[in-house]
Design an enzyme around this catalytic site. Structure first.
Site, mmCIF file in Angstrom:
data_model
loop_
_atom_site.group_PDB
_atom_site.id
_atom_site.type_symbol
_atom_site.label_atom_id
_atom_site.label_comp_id
_atom_site.label_asym_id
_atom_site.label_seq_id
_atom_site.Cartn_x
_atom_site.Cartn_y
_atom_site.Cartn_z
ATOM 1 N N ASP A 113 0.811 -1.226 0.000
ATOM 2 C CA ASP A 113 0.000 0.000 0.000
ATOM 3 C C ASP A 113 0.842 1.272 0.000
ATOM 4 O O ASP A 113 0.322 2.375 0.146
ATOM 5 C CB ASP A 113 -1.070 -0.002 1.097
ATOM 6 C CG ASP A 113 -0.528 -0.257 2.478
ATOM 7 O OD1 ASP A 113 0.678 -0.076 2.698
ATOM 8 O OD2 ASP A 113 -1.331 -0.644 3.337
HETATM 9 C C1 BGC Z 1 3.055 1.914 5.942
HETATM 10 C C2 BGC Z 1 2.350 0.672 5.500
HETATM 11 C C3 BGC Z 1 0.981 0.658 6.108
HETATM 12 C C4 BGC Z 1 0.237 1.932 5.752
HETATM 13 C C5 BGC Z 1 -1.159 1.992 6.319
HETATM 14 C C6 BGC Z 1 2.232 3.121 5.617
HETATM 15 O O1 BGC Z 1 2.849 4.265 6.114
HETATM 16 O O2 BGC Z 1 4.333 1.986 5.334
HETATM 17 O O3 BGC Z 1 3.086 -0.478 5.836
HETATM 18 O O4 BGC Z 1 0.258 -0.431 5.644
HETATM 19 O O5 BGC Z 1 0.960 3.043 6.188
HETATM 20 O O6 BGC Z 1 -1.211 2.340 7.629
HETATM 21 C C1 NOJ Z 2 0.915 -3.026 6.259
HETATM 22 C C2 NOJ Z 2 -0.554 -3.105 5.979
HETATM 23 O O1 NOJ Z 2 -1.271 -3.450 7.138
HETATM 24 C C3 NOJ Z 2 -0.850 -4.102 4.903
HETATM 25 O O2 NOJ Z 2 -2.195 -4.022 4.556
HETATM 26 C C4 NOJ Z 2 0.027 -3.864 3.703
HETATM 27 O O3 NOJ Z 2 -0.242 -4.893 2.803
HETATM 28 C C5 NOJ Z 2 1.480 -3.833 4.078
HETATM 29 N N1 NOJ Z 2 1.679 -2.831 5.060
HETATM 30 C C6 NOJ Z 2 2.426 -3.642 2.889
HETATM 31 O O4 NOJ Z 2 2.430 -2.338 2.463
#
Ligand code: BGC
Ligand code: NOJ
Length: 814
Positions: free
Chosen positions: A486
């Site tokens: 994400d």
């Molecule tokens: C993080 C992700 C996380 C997303 C949603 C981002 O800043 O790098 O790992 O899933 O925030 O909270």
């Molecule tokens: C953490 C999030 O909770 C998850 O939904 C996502 O897939 C990973 N980060 C990778 O970005």
């Protein structure tokens, strides 16, 4: 091995034993199973809440505090002016003994100083909305000792966000009552709350404090509260400011004598019409009833025994015995335990997740189910229904929902285009485990069509066609706001620092495409087609397979880079994760998903892609997300390039996706390789690295710093990560190869060649299988023969056949 630098595993008791209060980070445990949860560190720091960590927070916690981990349930001793803590800190002093044991749903702390030994045992009993703490204090000297004991907790004014921000209000709202041995926290009870909290002890007290400043002193800290130093409570009554609860107990112990006390930190709800006992005085009866369940040592011990039984039963559904003890420890104890924590809390509340920002993730929670369906199948069914209920009839879904309301979280919205297909994974996995095909007929209306009697099967169809209906210029799935990664924000283009990468999307998003979703569609699309077949929907199955075959052809044509799978096409139609890129030439996710979907398994591309992963992405502690790391911010890629090289999605080891490569290697039959990878990112295999990792050695963390980082191998954000479920799934179903399927239990291990044998006890539906796998020819993969209760069977699947009872299975590899 420097295993004892901070602690060691005690497998017989299913505990991790911590031998110093000064761990590199707080090493925590989770207490609670059903609504009430507490986080407790190795010095009893942490907080608790009822159901929703934002709206029903009982105790206050300051994240990322100085010193680390300040605030918790503390017990202070004062013996002739010498003060120390029953949990090792926050009083910093030389102790003669310190030990913390984190076990399954409980933690204990043994400390000795000045020949006074104490043992604090803390847990959340089953079906109980509170924490109980038993403190036993023993005089090990040969003379009588008089000492003062002070308990301490700090109340959170319920809404954790407001509590940490809205000081113009909250410094005036705090209210408490004190009656006999109990301190009641009743902030906002006068208005719209029908609940209060209390802190009690099962013996008479010699004083109390409820005002923080009175207890601690204006410029003291948790390590040297004024009242503890003075050896005398002030009987303060909090009016606003920061209410706390502290009991003062004078102990007079003969040589060898032990005093035992049970403290209860409880949460109660009171029906509206029974809220008050008299004008302004809260109805305390529910609290007295609550306390009476834990007011003796016998009752306390009986509850702890029940909790132990509960965990033995849950974890005992799968028990493995392999030649590798780390594997056994992971599969039998800690990995399963962590899976249950992710079941309860998804990504909402840890020492790093504040509990105020994130609800239950659609993507996260669907995936997590593959780690605990064997333990709590009924709860999984409910969870899947809750998730499906936030889906729209076009297949798109809210990215998160709030646990108290179960409503989709509008602030985050949707458009993460991998979300829909995860529902197929969780549903198929649930049906394989339970055989409950009828679940597909369960009525679960879509969020936008509440009056239509849609079924769970309709949800899967909607998920499938959401991908089909959202294809881009190459015929690959549109990525939308983002896919699993994400931070790969191909439609965000943010140049404004105050904007969220997660919720900003510009343009129609009809160009950027994801190879990860393409592989995911083939993998779970096939599951969907199989479910169609299983329920006699052969036309639906055939129709789905046309789309799946088309997607495979598209991946072949536009997704293969020559040595690996491309990751995505951006909003300009340019590839990411291609040899043509300067940075981000190869990514892990599209390799994992295309290969798990079986693409390239027969024609040599799988070997090529996995060799490329090995060559470019492997690091000492696991496989990094991509290489080369992005050195500069790039608005076309978004958050991924916001992280310095080696961290998080920018080429960190994001543990969640490492098992995808383990599964792919196992599918290819490379058991040594699969196991080598598994043992790199699984901290239980690397106790010698506990200092370097810094996070708890008994659980997965979200990320381990990758090879480009200044200090590779440092882990961050422990506990709440999809790495737990995926690792257990890869370990049990692909390495050990015991996988539930619609018709039975399939057996197809892929192990290190030097394993002579291993065994697994597996409860599956109503039967228990004792599976002995022999490997006389030292192979990684290949099943020659399977016998059940002495009878040979055809193929690799133990047919379910309404089996029950115990069965002996002997498998010969070769
Ligand atoms: C993080 C992700 C996380 C997303 C949603 C981002 O800043 O790098 O790992 O899933 O925030 O909270
Ligand atoms: C953490 C999030 O909770 C998850 O939904 C996502 O897939 C990973 N980060 C990778 O970005």
């Amino acid at each position: 091995m420097q295993q004892d630098q901070y602690g060691y595993f005690d497998d017989a008791n299913k505990e991790f034993v911590i031998t110093t209060p000064y761990t590199p980070l707080p090493w925590i445990n989770y207490l609670g199973n059903d609504g009430f949860y507490a986080l407790i560190s190795n010095t009893a720091g942490g907080y608790s809440f009822y159901r929703d960590p934002k709206f029903r927070r009982l105790t206050r916690y300051r994240y990322n505090n100085v010193p680390m981990d300040s605030g918790g349930r503390y017990f202070y001793f004062n013996l002739d002016g010498d003060i120390w803590s029953a949990s090792g800190r926050p009083v910093d002093c030389e102790l003669d003994h310190y030990e913390c044991r984190h076990g399954m749903g409980y933690s204990s702390f043994s400390v000795e100083k000045n020949q006074i030994a104490s043992k604090l045992t803390s847990f959340v009993p089953l079906d109980t909305t509170g924490e109980v703490h038993r403190l036993q204090v023993t005089n090990n000297s040969d003379s009588s000792k008089e000492l003062d004991l002070f308990s301490f907790i700090e109340w959170c004014l319920w809404n954790a966000e407001d509590d940490g921000t809205n000081f113009q209000r909250n410094l005036s709202t705090g209210e408490v009552e004190i009656e006999s041995n109990t301190i009641f926290h009743k902030t906002e009870y006068r208005e719209r709350r029908n609940h209060y909290a209390f802190y009690s002890v099962n013996r008479d007290i010699d004083g109390f404090d409820t005002d923080r400043n009175a207890f601690i002193g204006n410029y003291n800290g948790f390590g040297n509260p004024q009242v503890v130093k003075n050896g005398q409570s002030t009987n303060s009554h909090a009016h606003g400011w920061s209410p706390i609860a502290s009991h003062h107990i004078k102990l007079d112990l003969a040589p060898g004598e032990t005093a035992s006390m049970v403290f209860v930190l409880g949460y109660v709800e009171v029906p509206e019409e029974q809220k008050w006992q008299s004008q302004g005085v809260i109805n305390k009866k529910p609290s007295w009833d609550f306390q009476s369940k834990f007011d003796t040592d016998e009752k306390f011990e009986a509850e702890l025994a029940k909790l132990n039984q509960y965990w033995d039963n849950l974890l005992g559904k799968i028990t493995v015995n392999t030649p590798n003890n780390s594997m056994n420890r992971a599969m039998n104890i800690w990995n399963q335990y962590q899976n249950m924590v992710t079941f309860n809390l998804s990504r909402s509340a840890s020492f790093y997740e504040s509990g105020i920002g994130r609800g239950m993730g659609f993507r996260d929670s669907n995936q997590d189910t593959i780690g605990f369906t064997h333990m709590v199948p009924n709860a999984v069914k409910e969870r899947i229904i809750d998730l499906a209920a936030t889906q729209q009839s076009d297949g798109s879904a809210y990215h998160q929902y709030q646990p108290l309301t179960k409503k989709g979280n509008a602030a985050i919205g949707g458009n993460f285009n991998d979300d829909p297909m995860w529902l197929v994974l969780s549903t198929a996995n649930y049906i394989k485990e339970t055989g409950d095909v009828a679940f597909l007929d369960t009525i679960v209306p879509f969020e936008d069509t509440p009056d239509v009697q849609s079924t769970q099967f309709d949800h899967l169809t909607a998920s499938f066609y959401h991908v089909v209906n959202n294809l881009g210029p190459h015929g690959l799935p549109l990525i939308g706001r983002a896919d699993w990664n994400d931070c790969l924000n191909l439609n965000c283009f943010s140049t404004e620092p105050n904007e969220s990468y997660q919720t900003t999307q510009r343009g129609e998003s009809d160009v950027a495409e994801s190879l990860m979703i393409a592989g995911q569609f083939v993998l779970y699309g096939n599951e969907y087609a199989n479910l169609c077949d299983l329920t006699g929907r052969t036309e639906d199955a055939a129709k789905a397979r046309v789309h799946i075959n088309q997607m495979i052809a598209t991946i072949d044509q536009h997704g293969w880079d020559g040595n690996w799978f491309i990751r995505a096409y951006d909003s300009r139609g340019l590839p990411l994760g291609s040899h043509t890129c300067d940075e981000g030439k190869i990514f892990i996710e599209s390799q994992g998903f295309c290969l798990m979907a079986g693409i390239g398994m027969q024609d040599g591309r799988a070997e090529k892609a996995l060799n490329a992963v090995n060559q470019h992405l492997l690091a000492e502690h696991g496989i990094v997300v991509q290489q080369p790391a992005y050195s500069d911010y790039n608005k076309y890629y978004g958050e991924i390039t916001s992280y310095p090289p080696g961290y998080k999605e920018n080429a960190g080891i994001f543990c969640h996706n490492n098992p995808w490569i383990v599964v792919s290697e196992a599918m290819l039959g490379r058991g040594d390789q699969a196991f080598d990878y598994f043992s790199r990112f699984t901290p239980l295999f690397r106790p010698q690295d506990m200092a370097k990792h810094r996070t708890e050695p008994y659980v997965y963390s979200q990320m381990i710093a990758g090879k480009d980082a200044a200090i590779p191998g440092e882990a961050k954000n422990s506990w709440l990560t999809g790495a737990a479920a995926w690792s257990f799934y890869a370990g049990t179903q692909y390495i050990l190869g015991i996988a539930p399927d619609y018709q039975g239990l399939s057996i197809n291990p892929c192990i290190p060649k030097d394993w002579d044998e291993f065994s697994v006890k597996r409860q599956f539906r109503d039967a228990t299988y004792h599976i002995q796998v022999n490997n006389p020819n030292k192979v990684s993969k290949g099943v020659m023969k399977i016998e059940i209760d002495g009878q040979g069977i055809e193929g690799n699947t133990i047919p379910y056949n309404d089996f029950n009872g115990e069965h002996q299975v002997v498998v010969t590899m070769g």
